[in-house]
Every structure is written in C-alpha cells, then in structure tokens.
Design a protein around this motif. Structure first.
Motif, PDB file in Angstrom:
ATOM      1  N   ALA A  50       0.841  -1.193   0.000  1.00  0.00           N
ATOM      2  CA  ALA A  50       0.000   0.000   0.000  1.00  0.00           C
ATOM      3  C   ALA A  50       0.871   1.236   0.000  1.00  0.00           C
ATOM      4  O   ALA A  50       2.041   1.198   0.438  1.00  0.00           O
ATOM      5  N   ALA A  51       0.288   2.318  -0.494  1.00  0.00           N
ATOM      6  CA  ALA A  51       0.945   3.630  -0.452  1.00  0.00           C
ATOM      7  C   ALA A  51      -0.146   4.670  -0.349  1.00  0.00           C
ATOM      8  O   ALA A  51      -1.171   4.573  -1.032  1.00  0.00           O
ATOM      9  N   ARG A  52       0.062   5.673   0.522  1.00  0.00           N
ATOM     10  CA  ARG A  52      -0.967   6.689   0.683  1.00  0.00           C
ATOM     11  C   ARG A  52      -0.335   8.016   1.041  1.00  0.00           C
ATOM     12  O   ARG A  52       0.768   8.079   1.597  1.00  0.00           O
ATOM     13  N   VAL A  53      -1.025   9.088   0.702  1.00  0.00           N
ATOM     14  CA  VAL A  53      -0.574  10.440   1.044  1.00  0.00           C
ATOM     15  C   VAL A  53      -1.005  10.749   2.473  1.00  0.00           C
ATOM     16  O   VAL A  53      -2.171  10.537   2.826  1.00  0.00           O
ATOM     17  N   PHE A  54      -0.067  11.238   3.288  1.00  0.00           N
ATOM     18  CA  PHE A  54      -0.455  11.629   4.641  1.00  0.00           C
ATOM     19  C   PHE A  54      -0.180  13.099   4.940  1.00  0.00           C
ATOM     20  O   PHE A  54      -0.535  13.594   5.997  1.00  0.00           O
ATOM     21  N   ASP A  55       0.461  13.825   3.980  1.00  0.00           N
ATOM     22  CA  ASP A  55       0.675  15.248   4.214  1.00  0.00           C
ATOM     23  C   ASP A  55       0.990  15.945   2.888  1.00  0.00           C
ATOM     24  O   ASP A  55       1.652  15.356   2.020  1.00  0.00           O
ATOM     25  N   VAL A  56       0.497  17.170   2.757  1.00  0.00           N
ATOM     26  CA  VAL A  56       0.819  18.040   1.631  1.00  0.00           C
ATOM     27  C   VAL A  56       1.211  19.390   2.224  1.00  0.00           C
ATOM     28  O   VAL A  56       0.460  19.968   3.029  1.00  0.00           O
ATOM     29  N   TYR A  57       2.399  19.901   1.800  1.00  0.00           N
ATOM     30  CA  TYR A  57       2.924  21.130   2.409  1.00  0.00           C
ATOM     31  C   TYR A  57       3.333  22.104   1.332  1.00  0.00           C
ATOM     32  O   TYR A  57       3.959  21.733   0.334  1.00  0.00           O
ATOM     33  N   GLU A  58       2.988  23.369   1.545  1.00  0.00           N
ATOM     34  CA  GLU A  58       3.446  24.480   0.720  1.00  0.00           C
ATOM     35  C   GLU A  58       3.833  25.608   1.671  1.00  0.00           C
ATOM     36  O   GLU A  58       3.083  25.939   2.579  1.00  0.00           O
ATOM     37  N   GLY A  59       5.014  26.188   1.452  1.00  0.00           N
ATOM     38  CA  GLY A  59       5.452  27.276   2.334  1.00  0.00           C
ATOM     39  C   GLY A  59       6.957  27.395   2.355  1.00  0.00           C
ATOM     40  O   GLY A  59       7.663  26.960   1.411  1.00  0.00           O
ATOM     41  N   PRO A  60       7.485  27.969   3.435  1.00  0.00           N
ATOM     42  CA  PRO A  60       8.949  28.142   3.531  1.00  0.00           C
ATOM     43  C   PRO A  60       9.680  26.819   3.372  1.00  0.00           C
ATOM     44  O   PRO A  60       9.276  25.796   3.925  1.00  0.00           O
ATOM     45  N   GLY A  61      10.730  26.866   2.606  1.00  0.00           N
ATOM     46  CA  GLY A  61      11.510  25.659   2.349  1.00  0.00           C
ATOM     47  C   GLY A  61      11.094  24.925   1.099  1.00  0.00           C
ATOM     48  O   GLY A  61      11.775  23.975   0.680  1.00  0.00           O
ATOM     49  N   VAL A  62       9.984  25.321   0.504  1.00  0.00           N
ATOM     50  CA  VAL A  62       9.490  24.695  -0.722  1.00  0.00           C
ATOM     51  C   VAL A  62       9.518  25.744  -1.828  1.00  0.00           C
ATOM     52  O   VAL A  62       8.986  26.856  -1.649  1.00  0.00           O
ATOM     53  N   PRO A  63      10.160  25.481  -2.948  1.00  0.00           N
ATOM     54  CA  PRO A  63      10.273  26.471  -4.019  1.00  0.00           C
ATOM     55  C   PRO A  63       8.892  26.932  -4.502  1.00  0.00           C
ATOM     56  O   PRO A  63       7.907  26.215  -4.402  1.00  0.00           O
ATOM     57  N   GLU A  64       8.849  28.135  -5.050  1.00  0.00           N
ATOM     58  CA  GLU A  64       7.616  28.696  -5.592  1.00  0.00           C
ATOM     59  C   GLU A  64       7.121  27.831  -6.748  1.00  0.00           C
ATOM     60  O   GLU A  64       7.895  27.422  -7.618  1.00  0.00           O
ATOM     61  N   GLY A  65       5.848  27.550  -6.739  1.00  0.00           N
ATOM     62  CA  GLY A  65       5.265  26.739  -7.804  1.00  0.00           C
ATOM     63  C   GLY A  65       5.354  25.258  -7.546  1.00  0.00           C
ATOM     64  O   GLY A  65       4.960  24.456  -8.401  1.00  0.00           O
ATOM     65  N   PHE A  66       5.861  24.882  -6.378  1.00  0.00           N
ATOM     66  CA  PHE A  66       5.984  23.468  -6.029  1.00  0.00           C
ATOM     67  C   PHE A  66       5.235  23.198  -4.730  1.00  0.00           C
ATOM     68  O   PHE A  66       4.852  24.101  -4.000  1.00  0.00           O
ATOM     69  N   LYS A  67       5.065  21.911  -4.465  1.00  0.00           N
ATOM     70  CA  LYS A  67       4.476  21.475  -3.204  1.00  0.00           C
ATOM     71  C   LYS A  67       5.174  20.208  -2.763  1.00  0.00           C
ATOM     72  O   LYS A  67       5.773  19.477  -3.581  1.00  0.00           O
ATOM     73  N   SER A  68       5.126  19.944  -1.476  1.00  0.00           N
ATOM     74  CA  SER A  68       5.752  18.751  -0.911  1.00  0.00           C
ATOM     75  C   SER A  68       4.658  17.753  -0.555  1.00  0.00           C
ATOM     76  O   SER A  68       3.724  18.080   0.178  1.00  0.00           O
ATOM     77  N   ILE A  69       4.772  16.559  -1.118  1.00  0.00           N
ATOM     78  CA  ILE A  69       3.800  15.497  -0.840  1.00  0.00           C
ATOM     79  C   ILE A  69       4.493  14.396  -0.063  1.00  0.00           C
ATOM     80  O   ILE A  69       5.488  13.823  -0.542  1.00  0.00           O
ATOM     81  N   ALA A  70       3.975  14.097   1.134  1.00  0.00           N
ATOM     82  CA  ALA A  70       4.535  13.043   1.978  1.00  0.00           C
ATOM     83  C   ALA A  70       3.723  11.766   1.783  1.00  0.00           C
ATOM     84  O   ALA A  70       2.502  11.788   1.877  1.00  0.00           O
ATOM     85  N   ILE A  71       4.452  10.664   1.517  1.00  0.00           N
ATOM     86  CA  ILE A  71       3.809   9.385   1.223  1.00  0.00           C
ATOM     87  C   ILE A  71       4.306   8.334   2.194  1.00  0.00           C
ATOM     88  O   ILE A  71       5.507   8.232   2.474  1.00  0.00           O
ATOM     89  N   GLU A  72       3.352   7.571   2.706  1.00  0.00           N
ATOM     90  CA  GLU A  72       3.696   6.425   3.541  1.00  0.00           C
ATOM     91  C   GLU A  72       3.590   5.166   2.701  1.00  0.00           C
ATOM     92  O   GLU A  72       2.560   4.920   2.071  1.00  0.00           O
ATOM     93  N   VAL A  73       4.669   4.387   2.678  1.00  0.00           N
ATOM     94  CA  VAL A  73       4.716   3.150   1.910  1.00  0.00           C
ATOM     95  C   VAL A  73       4.749   1.980   2.891  1.00  0.00           C
ATOM     96  O   VAL A  73       5.576   1.951   3.813  1.00  0.00           O
ATOM     97  N   VAL A  74       3.829   1.031   2.707  1.00  0.00           N
ATOM     98  CA  VAL A  74       3.747  -0.150   3.574  1.00  0.00           C
ATOM     99  C   VAL A  74       4.441  -1.307   2.871  1.00  0.00           C
ATOM    100  O   VAL A  74       4.105  -1.665   1.734  1.00  0.00           O
TER     101      VAL A  74
END
Length: 824
Positions: free
Chosen positions: A767-791
């Motif tokens: 299994a794999a699922r998204v558990f967080d999506v982040y946009e803000g300091p530390g992430v370049p403009e026009g991008f987003k950070s997607i955190a995935i948990e892999v089982v």
C-alpha cells in the motif's frame, strides 16, 4: 358496457346461464369485469302480506302490523303512510342487511313494541332512488316469493370494450360473437323498413368533412310521455335514467345496436333545413362552461346538460336557420333549444356517421363523455345509418303512434372494407390450431364476414379446400381488420384459446458461467454495492426536458420526442444525473435535504443502436443536521472513495486507472472534478462536484457531488477456468513502513505519485498513501511537498537494512519518473 341475460336473449336463442355466458365471453376475448347480481344482496328479502294494521299505542305516526311472512306471522312496526291491511309488500327478517340504509336489522323495541322485521320501500332495496312508502306489489304474488323474482330483477354483466371493437357496444354484437362461439343461435338481426306516408318536409345538408352522411325522417302526431315498464326496466338495469319514450328509444338502440341517434322537436326547428357543418367559432375554447364574450362569428351551444360550450372550427355542428343556429354538437350532444318533451308532437330523427377522430377531439375539448360521443369516437357501423333509423321509427310508432315520412339522406357513407385473400391453412401455420378449413370459414361467416371464391373461380364450382385461397370481406362494423393475421385471430378466439396446443419449449442446458451477461452481472453487483454503501436507488423516466438535456450535453434534434407524455419530458436523457439532481431537489423542498441517490439505466447520445449506453450514476447531497461537534460532511473525496470502491467491486483495473483533472464534462465544477480513464479515448468514469450554474438552472441548492460510470467502458475480465479466489496466505512477518517526501509541481496530481510509489515493487509494497501536503517556507515557488507512507510486507524473511535501502531507492526512482524529486 352492461347488459342482462334477458336482453341478450332478444338476439340469441340460448339456454345458457349467466356463469356460462360469462365463461364463453371470456374465452371469446370479451373481458368481463364483474357481474352485478341483485339476488346476492336481496337474498333475505321475500314477499309478505299485511293481515292487520293497527295504530301504535305510543306513537301516532307508527302502525303495528300483523304480517304473514315466509317465517310465519310476525308483528312488525311500520311508519309508512301506505301500510294497510291486505297490502302485498316486501319483508326483511331480523339479521338482514338493508342496502338502501346500510344497516343490519336487529330485534329491538320501537316505542315499547318489539318489531320482528321490516317492511321495505323501493329506495331501501335500491330498486328506486326515492319512494314515499313501502312497496305495493300485485296481490297475485305468493307469500315467500323471493324479492328478486317479484321485482323482475336479474343479473347485469359488465365488461370492458376494447377500442377496436365498437360493435361490442351493442347487445346484438355480443350475441353475434357468442353465437359464433356455439353458445346459441343468432336470431335474425335484419330490420324491416317502415314505409313513409309522405315526403319529408325537412331537408338535410352535409359538407362532407364534418359529417360524411346524414339521414333523417319526420314522424308527425306522436304522443310522447313515459316509456313502457319493460323499456324503463331495461334501461334502469344498466344504470340509465328513463326520460321519456322518444329519448328512451334512442338510448335503447344505442345500447342494443351500437347505433347512436338523436331526436329533435320539429316544432322548435327554425327553417326547413338541418345542416351538418364545421363550427365557426374561435380556434381556442374558453376555459370552463361559462360563455365567452361573443365576437363576430363566434358560436356557442347550450347543450342538453344545461351547460354552454364554445364551438371551434374543428367541431362538427348541427345547425338549423339556414345553417346559422347551432342546435347540437354532431356525435356528442344535442342542444337544449330543440330537445323533446312531453309536449312534443312532431319529431325529427337523426341518424348520421361522424368522423371518429373529430368526435374524440371534441369530447376532450368540451369534457363531454356522452354515450353517443363514446361510440362515435370508436367508430360506428357505417352500414347502420338507415337501418338504425328504420328501427327507431318502428319503436316510436309502436310506443307513441304517429305517421312517418320518407327518409332523406345527404352525403355518402365511407367505403366498406375491402376483401382479404385468405388461405384457411394459414390458421394452423400461425396459431398452431388444428381446425378444419371449412370450420374456419364458417366461423368467419358466423361473425358476419362474406366468404367468396377467388375471382377466377365461379361460385358454382367453388369448393373450400385447405390449399385454396378465398376472398374474405369484413363487415362494415369491423373496420379494425387489415390482413390475414387478423382473420386468424378471429378464428382462434372463437375456436377457443383453450384449444391452442400446449407445446413446452425445448430445454436449454444452463450456461456454465451463468445466464447473465457481464454487463448485467455488473449492474446487479453495482446495485448491491451502492445500497450497502448507504445510497438509495431511484427509478426515473428516460426522458427530461430539452433545456435540461442541453445542460448535460444532449438535446439533439433526433432525440426530441414527437409525442411526449408531458411537455417537460420531451427529450431522451443524455445522463442520469439531471433526474437524480431534480429528485434530490424535490426531497429538499419536502424537508429532506440530505440525499444519497443512485440509478442504473440507459442514456441516449444519438438515434443509432450504438448510441445507447448503460450508466451507473450516484449523487451525494451532504446536509447533515447542525451540531456542536461539527461532524464531517461528504465532499468530492467521499464520492471518489465510493467510486473507486465500486469500480473495484465491478472488476475494473483500478490500479491502472489515470486521474485526469480539468478534462471532465462541462456540467462538472472545473476545479473539483476529474476523469478516471485507461487512456484519453477510454474514459471509464467522471466524478466531482456539479457546476453551480447547472444547479441554479435546475433550482437545486448545492453543493451536489456525484459520479457516473459507463459500464460498457469497463473491460471484461479474462475468462478463468474457475471463479474461486486464490487462497488467503497471510505473512507471519510484521509489516514495516517508510515515509518519503517529494517535491512536485503544484499542478501535479498526487495520485500519479502514489501510483508510481506503489508500483515500484509489487511483490513487497502492499500500500501507499498520502499523509501530508505542504506548501510554504523551504518549498520552491510553484511546487508542493507530498509526503507518502509506503507499507512493506516481507514474505519469506525479515528484510535486511541493505534490502530496505534498495527498495527505498526503487521508490525514489519510480517517483522521479512520475515528476517527483526527493526532498532533502
């Protein structure tokens, strides 16, 4: 249509009882609705004689009568003013149900004197609508005679007449069919002409369009008044109210020969000409029965029912005064101005044939459903115009006296039905009946058909053989017959449907995989899955309004109905969603705003066979009650989860589906909807929030979420030798998880990244699922950070650190191919 056995016997020599008649009618195709038998409700009532009548000791208006009854002498208290010694009347015992009163008699004192029964009036027995006292019967009747016999009551047969059989609207037509079925012998139905003694002073005119043929004659010196008892009893038995002899004769012939007639008081006619023409009124009817403000050439008629009707150019009008004064609506109802009364001395009889469609339209426009309109709208025998007039003349002269004139006829009746070439052997070929050819032809003759040899064979040399063609000409009262198959049906129903051979269908081996197709099986599975998920099934019309269809990509000219069942259902639906949304709106207006509905059915995208698709649609209208806990309501992701679960249940390749955002149809919210597809040309489903503009057009409060699956777009699974699932083999090792954070463009769908990560190693990653999506300091403009948990689920042995690192590298590589970059 109602009739009695005695009436039937006027035309049919038979010893059959009412149950036998009913059975024969049913087998001949006449649908008997019920039999009204007065013997059932009047069974307890019998004839009695009052021996003595004395004043009640405690009431001036009551009498205590000593009555000889079938149960012996009884003391009965009676309040009728005509109760007297020596009177023969009707007795009701204790325990009898009195239909006119709606009560069951019980033994109780009346002003101190116990009444042991009841002496009945005609109204209390429902023999008459009103009465002034108890019944007075002939003294010749013996005590104990059943009331039904004493009153001459008999059972009334009521049956449904199909629109194609107007000849069944006359008792003579019923007798003809029963005679052909072998119930009895048909009496001579011919009508002897009545010679006129002087030329008719009234002429008739027709325009050929409103009324093709019109016949009439004048009878001078009639003496109108109440009709004789036999005629009144006959009409009363079938629910008609006797009026006077002249009118009762026309009603009798209407039910006896299915020939409507009308009588005019000749003294009330203006001029010496009666004309049948089209109306001269406005094209639209004024609502209601009140007269509209008259304009030039507007016409109105005060009919016999006392109501005023506007006349339109589509109606047939009977007029006098050189065609300027309407005196009746042809084939519908006469006018009050020329109606017959007890003072009528000279009467003019009308017998005409009116075009059925025009009469049906006139009845709908005016709301008149008279016996004449009912018959003419289904067509009347064109050959009965003059014979019906002759029969009316005979009865009127017998009952009212008078001298008849010669008959005048204007116009010409429509042509009789043409001959049909018929092979008697075709009866067996089409119906399976084993019946002799001569028997088939005799049935047709008994039904009034003319059977003749072909034109190249003389009548003298004509012998019926199974292989010989004959010319069968339907009678003028059977205009519903068009071909040889109709003749086979006539033979089959008279021979008896019970004679049809019973041949079982051959046994077909049951299919190994079941009898349902893949699409049918999926529809059934979808119905169960959605119901289990909390959705309620709706069944709506396959139609919608054209304006609504256009909102959902439909409304093409070829999908617009020529004859819709309602003005707002004039187009085939291009989607199931509009009907479901409107249903949710109706629920909300009734106080049930929270809705979860689904439907499985066809949608239409053209007029070709392949333009019809089977679709599964569902909508969710989350309107949870207000509460302090702020309970979560459904949204786009709720319907997406339900959609994916349903696709999994239907066997769709969910792991291979692509989520295409921004490409859904126009009725979806552009930023809150998507497609599920196997490729750009293999769209399997759409889901999301309905566009607010669409909801506004449908007058439904939002938000509304939903999805649609096209069943034909789901690939059929590969056939397997068996349908069993693989054995469940749980691993004895503990699963482990690894978290990854990837930088992706803001427009990138998270589902693509999850799918890539899950496919990095299908043997170990479960299994794999998204558990967080982040946009803000530390992430370049026009991008987003997607955190995935892999089982990760080890199978044979615990994974070493090196193996876990290798697996992680596979996940990162797969994510990079999908456009992600591991966040450091």
């Amino acid at each position: 249509m109602k009739f009695t056995l005695s009436w039937l016997k006027d035309h049919l020599e038979t010893t059959a009882t009412v149950p036998e008649i009913v059975a024969a009618m049913t087998m001949a195709g006449l649908e008997v609705e019920h039999v009204i038998d007065p013997a059932t409700k009047l069974k307890p009532f019998t004839v009695c004689k009052i021996v003595e009548a004395a004043r009640h000791p405690n009431a001036d208006r009551l009498q205590v009568c000593q009555v000889d009854t079938v149960d012996g002498r009884k003391e009965i208290v009676c309040g009728a003013p005509n109760a007297r010694a020596g009177l023969t009347t009707i007795y009701a015992p204790i325990g009898a149900y009195v239909p006119g009163l709606g009560v069951t008699l019980v033994e109780k004192p009346v002003r101190g004197v116990v009444s042991n029964g009841m002496l009945c009036s005609a109204a209390e027995l429902e023999y008459a609508t009103e009465s002034d006292g108890i019944m007075e019967l002939p003294d010749s009747l013996a005590v104990g005679t059943p009331a039904v016999d004493a009153l001459g009551l008999e059972a009334v047969i009521d049956f449904e007449v199909t629109p194609n059989r107007p000849d069944w609207l006359g008792v003579a037509g019923i007798a003809r069919d029963l005679a052909a079925a072998g119930v009895g012998k048909l009496k001579d139905l011919s009508i002897a002409p009545v010679a006129g003694t002087f030329p008719c002073p009234i002429t008739v005119k027709v325009d050929g369009e409103a009324c093709p043929v019109f016949a009439g004659r004048l009878i001078k010196g009639v003496k109108n008044g109440p009709s004789p008892k036999w005629l009144q009893d006959r009409l009363t038995a079938i629910g008609l109210r006797p009026i006077n002899a002249l009118v009762d004769v026309t009603n009798l012939i209407s039910y006896d020969r299915a020939r409507p007639l009308h009588v005019y008081d000749a003294a009330k006619l203006v001029g010496a000409t009666i004309e049948a023409r089209l109306g001269r009124g406005k094209a639209e009817i004024t609502p209601g029965d009140q007269p509209s403000p008259a304009e030039h050439h507007d016409e109105q008629l005060i009919a016999l029912d006392g109501k005023t009707y506007d006349v339109t150019p589509e109606m047939c009008v009977i007029a006098d005064a050189q065609g300027n004064r309407p005196i009746g609506l042809g084939g519908v109802m006469g006018g009050e101005s020329t109606g017959c009364s007890d003072e009528t001395v000279d009467v003019f009889i009308e017998s005409a044939w009116f075009e059925p469609i025009r009469i049906a339209q006139t009845g709908r426009a005016t709301g008149i459903n008279s016996d004449a309109q009912y018959r003419f709208a289904r067509t009347v025998d064109t050959g009965s115009v003059v014979p019906g007039l002759e029969l009316a003349t005979k009865l009127i002269v017998e009952l009212c006296g008078g001298q008849p004139s010669e008959i005048v006829v204007a116009g010409e009746a429509p042509a009789a039905p043409g001959p049909i070439l018929f092979d008697p052997a075709y009866v067996g070929q089409l119906s399976g009946l084993e019946i002799e050819p001569e028997r088939s032809l005799q049935i047709l003759r008994d039904l009034g058909f003319t059977v003749e040899p072909p034109k190249d064979v003389s009548a003298a040399d004509f012998v019926t053989h199974a292989e010989s063609l004959v010319r069968v000409t339907p009678p003028t009262f059977r205009r519903d017959l068009e071909g040889k198959a109709d003749l086979v049906e006539e033979v089959a129903r008279i021979a008896g449907y019970g004679a049809l051979p019973s041949t079982p269908l051959p046994e077909v081996p049951r299919a190994v995989g079941g009898v349902l197709t893949a699409k049918q099986a999926r529809a059934r599975a979808a119905r169960r899955a959605l119901a289990a998920a909390g959705y309620a099934e709706a069944v709506t019309f396959s139609f919608t309004s054209r304006e609504t269809a256009e909102l959902f990509g439909g409304g093409a000219a070829e999908l617009v109905l020529a004859n819709p069942i309602a003005s707002e259902l004039d187009c085939m639906r291009p989607s199931l969603l509009p009907n479901l949304i409107e249903a949710a709106g109706r629920n909300a207006r009734q106080g049930f705003p929270d809705a979860a509905l689904f439907e499985i059915g066809p949608t239409f995208h053209g007029d070709k066979p392949n333009d019809q698709r089977t679709v599964v649609s569902a909508i969710l209208v989350p309107k949870a009650p207000r509460g302090w806990d702020k309970a979560a309501q459904g949204d786009v992701f709720t319907v997406k989860a339900d959609l994916l679960a349903l696709l999994e249940e239907l066997g769709a390749p969910v792991a291979s589906l692509q989520t295409a955002q921004g490409s859904a149809s126009s009725w979806w919210h552009p930023g809150r909807s998507a497609r599920l597809q196997l490729g750009p040309k293999a769209v399997m489903a759409e889901f999301g929030e309905i566009h607010p503009a669409v909801l506004k057009a449908l007058d439904v409060a939002g938000p509304v979420y939903g999805f649609e699956i096209t069943l034909e777009a789901i690939p059929e699974p590969k056939k397997k030798s068996v349908k069993t699932r693989p054995a469940f083999s749980p691993s004895a090792l503990m699963p482990l998880t690894r978290d990854f954070a990837f930088l992706v463009e803001k427009t990138k769908a998270a589902g693509d990244l999850v799918k890539a990560a899950a496919g990095a190693d299908k043997a170990l990653i479960t299994a794999a699922r998204v558990f967080d999506v982040y946009e803000g300091p530390g992430v370049p403009e026009g991008f987003k950070s997607i955190a995935i948990e892999v089982v990760v689920q080890p199978r044979d042995a615990t994974l070493t650190d090196a193996e876990i690192e290798a697996l992680s590298a596979k996940v990162v590589a797969a994510a990079e191919k999908a456009g992600g970059k591991l966040r450091s």
